[in-house]
Design a protein around this motif. Structure first.
Motif, PDB file in Angstrom:
ATOM      1  N   TRP A 109      24.715  65.023  74.469  1.00  0.00           N
ATOM      2  CA  TRP A 109      24.533  63.561  74.481  1.00  0.00           C
ATOM      3  C   TRP A 109      25.700  62.888  75.182  1.00  0.00           C
ATOM      4  N   ALA A 110      26.920  63.276  74.816  1.00  0.00           N
ATOM      5  CA  ALA A 110      28.108  62.673  75.422  1.00  0.00           C
ATOM      6  C   ALA A 110      28.136  62.923  76.926  1.00  0.00           C
ATOM      7  N   PHE A 111      27.766  64.121  77.337  1.00  0.00           N
ATOM      8  CA  PHE A 111      27.761  64.452  78.762  1.00  0.00           C
ATOM      9  C   PHE A 111      26.779  63.574  79.530  1.00  0.00           C
ATOM     10  N   ALA A 121      27.449  66.842  86.803  1.00  0.00           N
ATOM     11  CA  ALA A 121      28.840  67.220  86.578  1.00  0.00           C
ATOM     12  C   ALA A 121      29.648  65.967  86.278  1.00  0.00           C
ATOM     13  N   ILE A 122      30.751  66.128  85.542  1.00  0.00           N
ATOM     14  CA  ILE A 122      31.644  65.000  85.295  1.00  0.00           C
ATOM     15  C   ILE A 122      33.040  65.355  85.788  1.00  0.00           C
ATOM     16  N   ASP A 123      33.736  64.344  86.285  1.00  0.00           N
ATOM     17  CA  ASP A 123      35.102  64.564  86.758  1.00  0.00           C
ATOM     18  C   ASP A 123      36.088  64.123  85.668  1.00  0.00           C
ATOM     19  N   GLN A 124      37.372  64.196  85.982  1.00  0.00           N
ATOM     20  CA  GLN A 124      38.374  63.879  84.962  1.00  0.00           C
ATOM     21  C   GLN A 124      38.286  62.425  84.518  1.00  0.00           C
ATOM     22  N   LYS A 125      37.991  61.522  85.461  1.00  0.00           N
ATOM     23  CA  LYS A 125      37.884  60.105  85.130  1.00  0.00           C
ATOM     24  C   LYS A 125      36.764  59.868  84.126  1.00  0.00           C
ATOM     25  N   GLU A 126      35.633  60.533  84.345  1.00  0.00           N
ATOM     26  CA  GLU A 126      34.505  60.402  83.414  1.00  0.00           C
ATOM     27  C   GLU A 126      34.834  61.051  82.076  1.00  0.00           C
ATOM     28  N   MET A 127      35.595  62.132  82.106  1.00  0.00           N
ATOM     29  CA  MET A 127      36.012  62.798  80.873  1.00  0.00           C
ATOM     30  C   MET A 127      36.888  61.863  80.035  1.00  0.00           C
ATOM     31  N   VAL A 128      37.761  61.126  80.703  1.00  0.00           N
ATOM     32  CA  VAL A 128      38.620  60.166  80.000  1.00  0.00           C
ATOM     33  C   VAL A 128      37.764  59.091  79.341  1.00  0.00           C
ATOM     34  N   ARG A 129      36.721  58.643  80.027  1.00  0.00           N
ATOM     35  CA  ARG A 129      35.820  57.634  79.447  1.00  0.00           C
ATOM     36  C   ARG A 129      35.136  58.175  78.200  1.00  0.00           C
ATOM     37  N   VAL A 130      34.686  59.430  78.264  1.00  0.00           N
ATOM     38  CA  VAL A 130      34.063  60.051  77.099  1.00  0.00           C
ATOM     39  C   VAL A 130      35.020  60.004  75.915  1.00  0.00           C
ATOM     40  N   MET A 131      36.230  60.467  76.160  1.00  0.00           N
ATOM     41  CA  MET A 131      37.200  60.589  75.069  1.00  0.00           C
ATOM     42  C   MET A 131      37.611  59.229  74.519  1.00  0.00           C
ATOM     43  N   LYS A 132      37.821  58.256  75.394  1.00  0.00           N
ATOM     44  CA  LYS A 132      38.222  56.928  74.931  1.00  0.00           C
ATOM     45  C   LYS A 132      37.147  56.322  74.036  1.00  0.00           C
ATOM     46  N   LEU A 159      42.430  68.548  78.044  1.00  0.00           N
ATOM     47  CA  LEU A 159      41.211  69.340  77.867  1.00  0.00           C
ATOM     48  C   LEU A 159      40.549  69.634  79.206  1.00  0.00           C
ATOM     49  N   PHE A 160      40.511  68.638  80.087  1.00  0.00           N
ATOM     50  CA  PHE A 160      39.871  68.825  81.391  1.00  0.00           C
ATOM     51  C   PHE A 160      40.568  69.930  82.182  1.00  0.00           C
ATOM     52  N   LYS A 161      41.895  69.897  82.187  1.00  0.00           N
ATOM     53  CA  LYS A 161      42.652  70.905  82.926  1.00  0.00           C
ATOM     54  C   LYS A 161      42.389  72.300  82.367  1.00  0.00           C
ATOM     55  N   ALA A 162      42.234  72.381  81.059  1.00  0.00           N
ATOM     56  CA  ALA A 162      41.983  73.676  80.427  1.00  0.00           C
ATOM     57  C   ALA A 162      40.585  74.203  80.763  1.00  0.00           C
ATOM     58  N   LEU A 163      39.624  73.281  80.892  1.00  0.00           N
ATOM     59  CA  LEU A 163      38.240  73.687  81.126  1.00  0.00           C
ATOM     60  C   LEU A 163      37.920  73.924  82.591  1.00  0.00           C
ATOM     61  N   ASP A 164      38.628  73.239  83.482  1.00  0.00           N
ATOM     62  CA  ASP A 164      38.347  73.350  84.919  1.00  0.00           C
ATOM     63  C   ASP A 164      39.005  74.612  85.484  1.00  0.00           C
ATOM     64  N   VAL A 165      38.502  75.752  85.060  1.00  0.00           N
ATOM     65  CA  VAL A 165      39.133  77.023  85.417  1.00  0.00           C
ATOM     66  C   VAL A 165      38.979  77.362  86.898  1.00  0.00           C
ATOM     67  N   ASP A 166      37.922  76.869  87.533  1.00  0.00           N
ATOM     68  CA  ASP A 166      37.734  77.173  88.949  1.00  0.00           C
ATOM     69  C   ASP A 166      38.410  76.158  89.859  1.00  0.00           C
ATOM     70  N   GLU A 174      27.289  72.838  81.186  1.00  0.00           N
ATOM     71  CA  GLU A 174      27.544  74.091  80.477  1.00  0.00           C
ATOM     72  C   GLU A 174      29.036  74.288  80.233  1.00  0.00           C
ATOM     73  N   GLU A 175      29.866  74.038  81.254  1.00  0.00           N
ATOM     74  CA  GLU A 175      31.315  74.174  81.107  1.00  0.00           C
ATOM     75  C   GLU A 175      31.852  73.181  80.090  1.00  0.00           C
ATOM     76  N   PHE A 176      31.343  71.947  80.156  1.00  0.00           N
ATOM     77  CA  PHE A 176      31.777  70.882  79.258  1.00  0.00           C
ATOM     78  C   PHE A 176      31.487  71.250  77.809  1.00  0.00           C
ATOM     79  N   ILE A 177      30.272  71.669  77.543  1.00  0.00           N
ATOM     80  CA  ILE A 177      29.869  71.997  76.175  1.00  0.00           C
ATOM     81  C   ILE A 177      30.624  73.224  75.649  1.00  0.00           C
ATOM     82  N   LYS A 178      30.701  74.252  76.469  1.00  0.00           N
ATOM     83  CA  LYS A 178      31.363  75.481  76.042  1.00  0.00           C
ATOM     84  C   LYS A 178      32.827  75.238  75.699  1.00  0.00           C
ATOM     85  N   GLY A 179      33.511  74.462  76.545  1.00  0.00           N
ATOM     86  CA  GLY A 179      34.925  74.204  76.312  1.00  0.00           C
ATOM     87  C   GLY A 179      35.187  73.266  75.153  1.00  0.00           C
ATOM     88  N   CYS A 180      34.380  72.210  75.082  1.00  0.00           N
ATOM     89  CA  CYS A 180      34.601  71.208  74.035  1.00  0.00           C
ATOM     90  C   CYS A 180      34.317  71.758  72.639  1.00  0.00           C
TER      91      CYS A 180
END
Length: 202
Positions: A109-111, A121-132, A159-166, A174-180
């Motif tokens: 849902w959050a994604f 896909a979401i980038d770091q900026k969108e990830m920050v919006r999710v978290m805020k 969290l984004f840096k940890a999940l963005d392994v590639d 899939e990456e977002f859910i698995k990492g979070c």
């Protein structure tokens, strides 16, 4: 995206039939079954004849102990187009969150909410919006708004840096859910959010 107390009647009041564009959007972004869309839309339309749920109506759906700030922020988060009311599509996305049972459901849902361009896909900026948004919705009585946003941004960046392994600076769903799922603090906040969003019984 702020709450706008508009007197303008939503365009959906023109028809009580779900258009093909909205139907396709619903199939991609919500869990409602195609065969149930028309009946659910008609129920919504009968209850909200102006075509949307306004801020004061939204507040009445939830427990009275909720703060104004909490309701305002939840409303702003769900009001994806910022027009000041929740249309049928946004209302069904809210239902998906309330009905989210598993960690995967909550994160999916959050994604979908924050994949603004629907690129998958979401980038770091969108990830920050999710978290805020998550921090502000569940931390409304714990500390001040600025401090919460700072904490949320730091959490998201780490969290984004940890999940963005590639290193492609994007996360697939899939990456977002698995990492979070491995982030206990984030999952606890999502669970609290879902619990607080359970509508009060009429």
């Amino acid at each position: 995206m702020g709450v706008v107390f508009s007197a303008v009647t939503p365009s959906s009041v023109i028809t009580n039939k779900l258009c093909d564009e909205d139907r396709k959007w619903m199939e991609l972004n919500t869990k409602i079954k195609p065969g149930d869309m028309d009946s659910e839309y008609n129920k919504f339309y009968k209850k909200y004849p102006k075509g949307g749920i306004y801020r004061h109506q939204f507040a009445n759906l939830f427990p009275s102990m909720m703060t104004v700030h909490f309701c305002d922020h939840v409303f702003r988060t769900l009001d994806l187009d910022g027009n000041g009311y929740l249309d049928f599509k946004e209302f069904m996305m809210a239902n998906d969150l309330v009905n989210a049972k598993t960690p995967e459901d909550k994160l999916s849902w959050a994604f979908k909410v924050y994949d603004v361009d629907k690129s998958g896909a979401i980038d770091q900026k969108e990830m920050v919006r999710v978290m805020k948004s998550i921090y502000l919705m569940v931390g409304h009585t714990e500390t001040n708004r600025d401090a919460l946003q700072d904490q949320a941004e730091a959490h998201a960046v780490k969290l984004f840096k940890a999940l963005d392994v590639d290193g492609d600076k994007e996360l697939s769903e899939e990456e977002f859910i698995k990492g979070c799922k491995e982030d206990k603090e984030l999952m606890a906040k999502l669970q609290k959010l879902v619990e607080e969003l359970v509508p009060k019984k009429k």
